[in-house]
Design a protein around this motif. Structure first.
Motif, PDB file in Angstrom:
ATOM      1  N   VAL A   1       0.838  -1.201   0.000  1.00 58.71           N
ATOM      2  CA  VAL A   1       0.000   0.000   0.000  1.00 58.71           C
ATOM      3  C   VAL A   1       0.872   1.250   0.000  1.00 58.71           C
ATOM      4  CG1 VAL A   1      -1.717   1.316   1.302  1.00 58.71           C
ATOM      5  CG2 VAL A   1      -1.931  -1.167   1.112  1.00 58.71           C
ATOM      6  N   ARG A   2       1.913   1.258   0.834  1.00 56.86           N
ATOM      7  CA  ARG A   2       2.817   2.414   0.872  1.00 56.86           C
ATOM      8  C   ARG A   2       3.477   2.625  -0.489  1.00 56.86           C
ATOM      9  NH1 ARG A   2       4.519  -0.263   5.454  1.00 56.86           N
ATOM     10  NH2 ARG A   2       6.645  -0.551   4.673  1.00 56.86           N
ATOM     11  N   GLN A   3       3.903   1.531  -1.105  1.00 49.70           N
ATOM     12  CA  GLN A   3       4.567   1.642  -2.398  1.00 49.70           C
ATOM     13  C   GLN A   3       3.600   2.113  -3.481  1.00 49.70           C
ATOM     14  OE1 GLN A   3       6.456  -2.145  -3.091  1.00 49.70           O
ATOM     15  NE2 GLN A   3       8.087  -1.750  -1.603  1.00 49.70           N
ATOM     16  N   ALA A   4       2.359   1.633  -3.431  1.00 47.91           N
ATOM     17  CA  ALA A   4       1.356   2.082  -4.397  1.00 47.91           C
ATOM     18  C   ALA A   4       1.106   3.578  -4.254  1.00 47.91           C
ATOM     19  CB  ALA A   4       0.054   1.304  -4.204  1.00 47.91           C
ATOM     20  N   ALA A   5       1.041   4.057  -3.017  1.00 53.74           N
ATOM     21  CA  ALA A   5       0.829   5.487  -2.782  1.00 53.74           C
ATOM     22  C   ALA A   5       2.006   6.305  -3.289  1.00 53.74           C
ATOM     23  CB  ALA A   5       0.610   5.740  -1.292  1.00 53.74           C
ATOM     24  N   LEU A   6       3.217   5.821  -3.072  1.00 55.15           N
ATOM     25  CA  LEU A   6       4.407   6.527  -3.555  1.00 55.15           C
ATOM     26  C   LEU A   6       4.380   6.670  -5.071  1.00 55.15           C
ATOM     27  CD1 LEU A   6       7.173   4.927  -1.301  1.00 55.15           C
ATOM     28  CD2 LEU A   6       6.546   7.347  -1.368  1.00 55.15           C
ATOM     29  N   ASN A   7       3.978   5.625  -5.756  1.00 47.30           N
ATOM     30  CA  ASN A   7       3.950   5.676  -7.216  1.00 47.30           C
ATOM     31  C   ASN A   7       2.888   6.633  -7.733  1.00 47.30           C
ATOM     32  OD1 ASN A   7       5.813   3.728  -8.813  1.00 47.30           O
ATOM     33  ND2 ASN A   7       5.294   2.642  -6.945  1.00 47.30           N
ATOM     34  N   GLN A   8       1.744   6.691  -7.073  1.00 49.97           N
ATOM     35  CA  GLN A   8       0.717   7.633  -7.507  1.00 49.97           C
ATOM     36  C   GLN A   8       1.151   9.071  -7.247  1.00 49.97           C
ATOM     37  OE1 GLN A   8      -3.383   7.056  -6.911  1.00 49.97           O
ATOM     38  NE2 GLN A   8      -3.295   4.843  -6.927  1.00 49.97           N
ATOM     39  N   LEU A   9       1.776   9.313  -6.108  1.00 51.09           N
ATOM     40  CA  LEU A   9       2.268  10.660  -5.820  1.00 51.09           C
ATOM     41  C   LEU A   9       3.371  11.052  -6.793  1.00 51.09           C
ATOM     42  CD1 LEU A   9       2.290  10.403  -1.927  1.00 51.09           C
ATOM     43  CD2 LEU A   9       0.827  11.906  -3.298  1.00 51.09           C
ATOM     44  N   ARG A  10       4.155  10.070  -7.226  1.00 51.36           N
ATOM     45  CA  ARG A  10       5.182  10.330  -8.246  1.00 51.36           C
ATOM     46  C   ARG A  10       4.541  10.794  -9.544  1.00 51.36           C
ATOM     47  NH1 ARG A  10       6.547   7.091 -12.302  1.00 51.36           N
ATOM     48  NH2 ARG A  10       5.526   5.308 -11.317  1.00 51.36           N
ATOM     49  N   ILE A  11       3.485  10.109  -9.964  1.00 55.70           N
ATOM     50  CA  ILE A  11       2.801  10.468 -11.203  1.00 55.70           C
ATOM     51  C   ILE A  11       2.142  11.844 -11.084  1.00 55.70           C
ATOM     52  CG2 ILE A  11       0.901   9.856 -12.747  1.00 55.70           C
ATOM     53  CD1 ILE A  11       3.314   8.062 -13.066  1.00 55.70           C
ATOM     54  N   LEU A  12       1.546  12.116  -9.939  1.00 51.66           N
ATOM     55  CA  LEU A  12       0.850  13.389  -9.730  1.00 51.66           C
ATOM     56  C   LEU A  12       1.809  14.558  -9.535  1.00 51.66           C
ATOM     57  CD1 LEU A  12      -2.008  12.231  -7.318  1.00 51.66           C
ATOM     58  CD2 LEU A  12      -2.240  12.903  -9.721  1.00 51.66           C
ATOM     59  N   LYS A  13       3.089  14.262  -9.215  1.00 52.81           N
ATOM     60  CA  LYS A  13       4.088  15.309  -8.947  1.00 52.81           C
ATOM     61  C   LYS A  13       3.588  16.270  -7.867  1.00 52.81           C
ATOM     62  CE  LYS A  13       5.930  15.172 -13.688  1.00 52.81           C
ATOM     63  NZ  LYS A  13       7.214  14.545 -13.365  1.00 52.81           N
ATOM     64  N   GLU A  14       3.110  15.686  -6.776  1.00 51.26           N
ATOM     65  CA  GLU A  14       2.477  16.473  -5.721  1.00 51.26           C
ATOM     66  C   GLU A  14       3.515  17.050  -4.748  1.00 51.26           C
ATOM     67  OE1 GLU A  14       0.524  18.658  -3.669  1.00 51.26           O
ATOM     68  OE2 GLU A  14      -0.701  17.610  -5.172  1.00 51.26           O
TER      69      GLU A  14
END
Length: 254
Positions: free
Chosen positions: A27-40
Protein backbone atom coordinates in the motif's frame (compact mmCIF):
# COMPACT_ATOMS: atom_id res chain seq x y z
CA UNK A 1 -5.10 2.27 -4.52
CA UNK A 2 -6.22 3.19 -8.05
CA UNK A 3 -9.46 4.39 -6.48
CA UNK A 4 -7.54 7.62 -5.82
CA UNK A 5 -7.41 8.29 -9.57
CA UNK A 6 -11.21 8.51 -9.54
CA UNK A 7 -11.23 11.24 -6.88
CA UNK A 8 -10.76 15.02 -7.20
CA UNK A 9 -7.13 15.98 -6.61
CA UNK A 10 -8.07 17.85 -3.43
CA UNK A 11 -9.34 14.56 -2.00
CA UNK A 12 -6.94 12.14 -3.71
CA UNK A 13 -3.71 13.72 -2.47
CA UNK A 14 -4.54 13.57 1.27
CA UNK A 15 -5.85 10.04 0.62
CA UNK A 16 -2.46 9.03 -0.83
CA UNK A 17 -0.42 10.76 1.87
CA UNK A 18 -2.49 8.93 4.48
CA UNK A 19 -1.68 5.65 2.73
CA UNK A 20 2.02 6.25 3.43
CA UNK A 21 1.26 5.37 7.06
CA UNK A 22 -0.25 1.99 6.16
CA UNK A 23 1.35 -1.11 7.71
CA UNK A 24 1.18 -2.91 4.35
CA UNK A 25 4.34 -2.30 2.31
CA UNK A 26 2.43 -2.77 -0.96
CA UNK A 27 0.00 0.00 0.00
CA UNK A 28 2.82 2.41 0.87
CA UNK A 29 4.57 1.64 -2.40
CA UNK A 30 1.36 2.08 -4.40
CA UNK A 31 0.83 5.49 -2.78
CA UNK A 32 4.41 6.53 -3.56
CA UNK A 33 3.95 5.68 -7.22
CA UNK A 34 0.72 7.63 -7.51
CA UNK A 35 2.27 10.66 -5.82
CA UNK A 36 5.18 10.33 -8.25
CA UNK A 37 2.80 10.47 -11.20
CA UNK A 38 0.85 13.39 -9.73
CA UNK A 39 4.09 15.31 -8.95
CA UNK A 40 2.48 16.47 -5.72
CA UNK A 41 4.73 19.04 -3.99
CA UNK A 42 2.68 18.95 -0.77
CA UNK A 43 3.79 15.34 -0.25
CA UNK A 44 7.56 15.94 -0.34
CA UNK A 45 8.03 15.82 3.43
CA UNK A 46 5.90 12.69 3.81
CA UNK A 47 7.80 11.00 0.98
CA UNK A 48 11.14 11.95 2.52
CA UNK A 49 10.05 10.07 5.65
CA UNK A 50 9.77 6.92 3.52
CA UNK A 51 13.54 7.05 2.97
CA UNK A 52 13.82 5.69 6.53
CA UNK A 53 11.61 2.70 5.72
CA UNK A 54 13.20 -0.66 6.54
CA UNK A 55 12.19 -1.98 3.10
CA UNK A 56 14.82 -1.12 0.48
CA UNK A 57 12.31 -1.21 -2.39
CA UNK A 58 10.19 1.38 -0.59
CA UNK A 59 13.27 3.58 -0.20
CA UNK A 60 13.91 3.25 -3.94
CA UNK A 61 10.33 4.18 -4.78
CA UNK A 62 10.50 7.18 -2.46
CA UNK A 63 13.60 8.41 -4.28
CA UNK A 64 11.86 7.88 -7.64
CA UNK A 65 8.88 9.93 -6.43
CA UNK A 66 11.13 12.71 -5.16
CA UNK A 67 13.01 12.84 -8.47
CA UNK A 68 9.73 13.17 -10.34
CA UNK A 69 8.36 15.89 -8.05
CA UNK A 70 11.46 18.01 -7.44
CA UNK A 71 13.61 17.47 -10.51
CA UNK A 72 16.60 16.60 -8.32
CA UNK A 73 18.54 13.52 -9.40
CA UNK A 74 19.86 11.88 -6.25
CA UNK A 75 19.41 8.12 -6.61
CA UNK A 76 21.04 4.72 -6.34
CA UNK A 77 20.10 1.53 -8.12
CA UNK A 78 18.82 -1.45 -6.17
CA UNK A 79 21.99 -3.33 -7.14
CA UNK A 80 24.30 -0.56 -5.87
CA UNK A 81 26.17 -1.03 -2.57
CA UNK A 82 24.37 0.05 0.60
CA UNK A 83 26.88 2.87 1.00
CA UNK A 84 25.75 4.47 -2.27
CA UNK A 85 22.08 4.12 -1.34
CA UNK A 86 22.63 5.76 2.04
CA UNK A 87 24.67 8.48 0.35
CA UNK A 88 21.70 9.25 -1.91
CA UNK A 89 19.34 9.29 1.08
CA UNK A 90 21.67 11.69 2.90
CA UNK A 91 21.74 13.93 -0.19
CA UNK A 92 17.94 14.08 -0.24
CA UNK A 93 17.73 15.01 3.43
CA UNK A 94 20.47 17.63 3.12
CA UNK A 95 18.78 19.09 0.04
CA UNK A 96 15.44 19.43 1.84
CA UNK A 97 17.01 21.39 4.69
CA UNK A 98 17.82 24.18 2.24
CA UNK A 99 14.86 23.70 -0.14
CA UNK A 100 12.02 23.35 2.38
CA UNK A 101 11.14 27.05 2.08
CA UNK A 102 10.01 26.26 -1.48
CA UNK A 103 7.61 23.62 -0.10
CA UNK A 104 5.78 25.53 2.67
CA UNK A 105 2.50 23.57 2.58
CA UNK A 106 3.07 19.94 3.55
CA UNK A 107 0.63 17.12 4.35
CA UNK A 108 1.24 14.42 6.96
CA UNK A 109 -0.23 10.88 7.07
CA UNK A 110 -3.25 10.39 9.34
CA UNK A 111 -4.93 7.16 8.19
CA UNK A 112 -4.65 3.88 6.27
CA UNK A 113 -6.34 2.78 3.04
CA UNK A 114 -6.62 -0.45 1.00
CA UNK A 115 -5.53 -1.11 -2.58
CA UNK A 116 -8.07 -1.43 -5.39
CA UNK A 117 -7.82 -2.10 -9.13
CA UNK A 118 -9.52 -0.63 -12.22
CA UNK A 119 -10.20 -1.70 -15.81
CA UNK A 120 -8.14 -0.62 -18.81
CA UNK A 121 -9.48 1.33 -21.83
CA UNK A 122 -8.47 1.00 -25.47
CA UNK A 123 -4.84 2.00 -26.06
CA UNK A 124 -1.94 1.62 -28.51
CA UNK A 125 1.49 0.91 -27.02
CA UNK A 126 4.70 1.72 -28.91
CA UNK A 127 7.62 -0.60 -28.17
CA UNK A 128 11.28 0.44 -28.14
CA UNK A 129 11.56 -1.11 -31.62
CA UNK A 130 8.72 1.07 -32.92
CA UNK A 131 6.03 -1.62 -33.06
CA UNK A 132 2.49 -0.39 -32.39
CA UNK A 133 0.45 -2.80 -30.26
CA UNK A 134 -3.32 -2.34 -30.04
CA UNK A 135 -4.93 -3.57 -26.84
CA UNK A 136 -8.37 -3.83 -28.41
CA UNK A 137 -8.98 -7.06 -30.37
CA UNK A 138 -5.35 -8.27 -30.43
CA UNK A 139 -4.55 -11.38 -32.53
CA UNK A 140 -3.64 -13.24 -29.33
CA UNK A 141 -3.92 -12.54 -25.60
CA UNK A 142 -1.57 -9.93 -24.13
CA UNK A 143 0.14 -10.09 -20.76
CA UNK A 144 1.37 -6.62 -19.75
CA UNK A 145 3.74 -6.16 -16.83
CA UNK A 146 4.04 -2.62 -15.46
CA UNK A 147 7.42 -2.30 -13.80
CA UNK A 148 10.65 -0.33 -13.34
CA UNK A 149 14.31 -1.32 -13.28
CA UNK A 150 14.60 0.54 -9.95
CA UNK A 151 11.79 -1.49 -8.32
CA UNK A 152 12.86 -4.39 -6.10
CA UNK A 153 9.51 -6.18 -6.19
CA UNK A 154 9.53 -5.88 -9.99
CA UNK A 155 12.93 -7.53 -10.20
CA UNK A 156 11.69 -10.41 -8.04
CA UNK A 157 8.97 -11.03 -10.62
CA UNK A 158 11.29 -11.00 -13.66
CA UNK A 159 12.27 -14.72 -13.57
CA UNK A 160 8.58 -15.68 -13.66
CA UNK A 161 7.87 -13.36 -16.60
CA UNK A 162 10.92 -14.58 -18.52
CA UNK A 163 9.86 -18.21 -17.95
CA UNK A 164 6.25 -17.42 -18.93
CA UNK A 165 7.41 -15.76 -22.15
CA UNK A 166 9.70 -18.70 -22.93
CA UNK A 167 6.93 -21.26 -22.44
CA UNK A 168 3.92 -19.44 -23.87
CA UNK A 169 5.35 -16.75 -26.14
CA UNK A 170 3.73 -18.32 -29.21
CA UNK A 171 0.28 -18.17 -27.62
CA UNK A 172 0.52 -14.96 -25.57
CA UNK A 173 2.22 -11.64 -26.28
CA UNK A 174 4.21 -10.55 -23.22
CA UNK A 175 4.98 -6.82 -22.92
CA UNK A 176 6.84 -4.82 -20.30
CA UNK A 177 5.88 -1.19 -19.63
CA UNK A 178 8.68 0.48 -17.66
CA UNK A 179 8.01 3.65 -15.68
CA UNK A 180 10.29 6.46 -14.51
CA UNK A 181 13.50 4.99 -15.92
CA UNK A 182 16.40 7.17 -14.66
CA UNK A 183 18.60 6.31 -17.67
CA UNK A 184 15.89 6.39 -20.33
CA UNK A 185 15.52 3.99 -23.24
CA UNK A 186 19.20 3.11 -23.47
CA UNK A 187 19.33 2.24 -19.79
CA UNK A 188 16.23 0.07 -20.18
CA UNK A 189 17.73 -1.71 -23.20
CA UNK A 190 20.97 -2.37 -21.32
CA UNK A 191 19.13 -3.69 -18.27
CA UNK A 192 17.01 -6.05 -20.39
CA UNK A 193 20.06 -7.33 -22.27
CA UNK A 194 21.87 -7.97 -18.99
CA UNK A 195 18.91 -9.84 -17.46
CA UNK A 196 17.97 -11.83 -20.56
CA UNK A 197 14.61 -10.12 -21.07
CA UNK A 198 13.60 -10.70 -24.69
CA UNK A 199 9.94 -9.67 -24.74
CA UNK A 200 9.02 -6.17 -26.05
CA UNK A 201 9.41 -3.14 -23.80
CA UNK A 202 7.47 0.13 -23.74
CA UNK A 203 8.45 3.35 -21.98
CA UNK A 204 5.74 4.29 -19.49
CA UNK A 205 4.38 7.80 -20.06
CA UNK A 206 1.79 10.09 -18.52
CA UNK A 207 -0.64 9.16 -21.30
CA UNK A 208 -0.26 5.46 -20.47
CA UNK A 209 -0.84 6.20 -16.80
CA UNK A 210 -3.95 8.25 -17.52
CA UNK A 211 -5.40 5.74 -19.98
CA UNK A 212 -4.81 2.62 -17.89
CA UNK A 213 -4.99 4.08 -14.40
CA UNK A 214 -1.71 2.43 -13.42
CA UNK A 215 -0.07 4.36 -10.59
CA UNK A 216 1.95 1.64 -8.88
CA UNK A 217 4.35 -1.13 -9.86
CA UNK A 218 4.58 -4.03 -10.20
CA UNK A 219 1.18 -4.69 -11.74
CA UNK A 220 0.25 -7.23 -14.39
CA UNK A 221 -2.82 -7.50 -16.61
CA UNK A 222 -3.96 -10.27 -18.93
CA UNK A 223 -6.08 -9.11 -21.88
CA UNK A 224 -8.07 -11.49 -24.08
CA UNK A 225 -8.50 -11.33 -27.87
CA UNK A 226 -11.62 -9.18 -27.47
CA UNK A 227 -9.55 -6.48 -25.81
CA UNK A 228 -11.01 -7.14 -22.37
CA UNK A 229 -8.88 -7.27 -19.22
CA UNK A 230 -9.63 -10.63 -17.62
CA UNK A 231 -7.03 -10.65 -14.85
CA UNK A 232 -5.29 -7.84 -12.97
CA UNK A 233 -2.70 -8.41 -10.27
CA UNK A 234 -0.94 -5.90 -8.02
CA UNK A 235 2.45 -6.78 -6.58
CA UNK A 236 4.70 -9.66 -7.59
CA UNK A 237 2.99 -12.87 -8.75
CA UNK A 238 4.56 -16.26 -9.43
CA UNK A 239 4.60 -18.32 -12.61
CA UNK A 240 1.86 -20.70 -11.42
CA UNK A 241 -0.57 -17.79 -10.93
CA UNK A 242 -0.09 -16.57 -14.49
CA UNK A 243 -0.30 -20.11 -15.87
CA UNK A 244 -3.61 -20.72 -14.07
CA UNK A 245 -5.01 -17.48 -15.46
CA UNK A 246 -3.96 -18.41 -19.00
CA UNK A 247 -5.48 -21.86 -18.61
CA UNK A 248 -8.78 -20.38 -17.42
CA UNK A 249 -8.74 -17.91 -20.29
CA UNK A 250 -8.13 -20.71 -22.79
CA UNK A 251 -10.90 -22.88 -21.33
CA UNK A 252 -13.39 -20.00 -21.47
CA UNK A 253 -12.66 -19.51 -25.19
CA UNK A 254 -13.62 -23.09 -26.05
Amino acid sequence: MEVASQLPRTVAVPFLVDALADQDTAVRQAALNQLRILKEKRAVQAILAQLDDTDISTQQMAMAALRSITGQQFYARLTDPDTKRWEAIHQWKAWYQTARLHYPEQLTPTAQHPVQAIDAPNLHLRTLEGQQIALRCPPKPILINFWGTWCGACQQKLPYLIAFHHRYGNAVMVIGVAFDEPEGEEGLRAFCAQRGIHYPQVMGTASVTEALGVHSVPQTVLIDTRGKIRFWWEGARDLATMERALRLLTEQRR
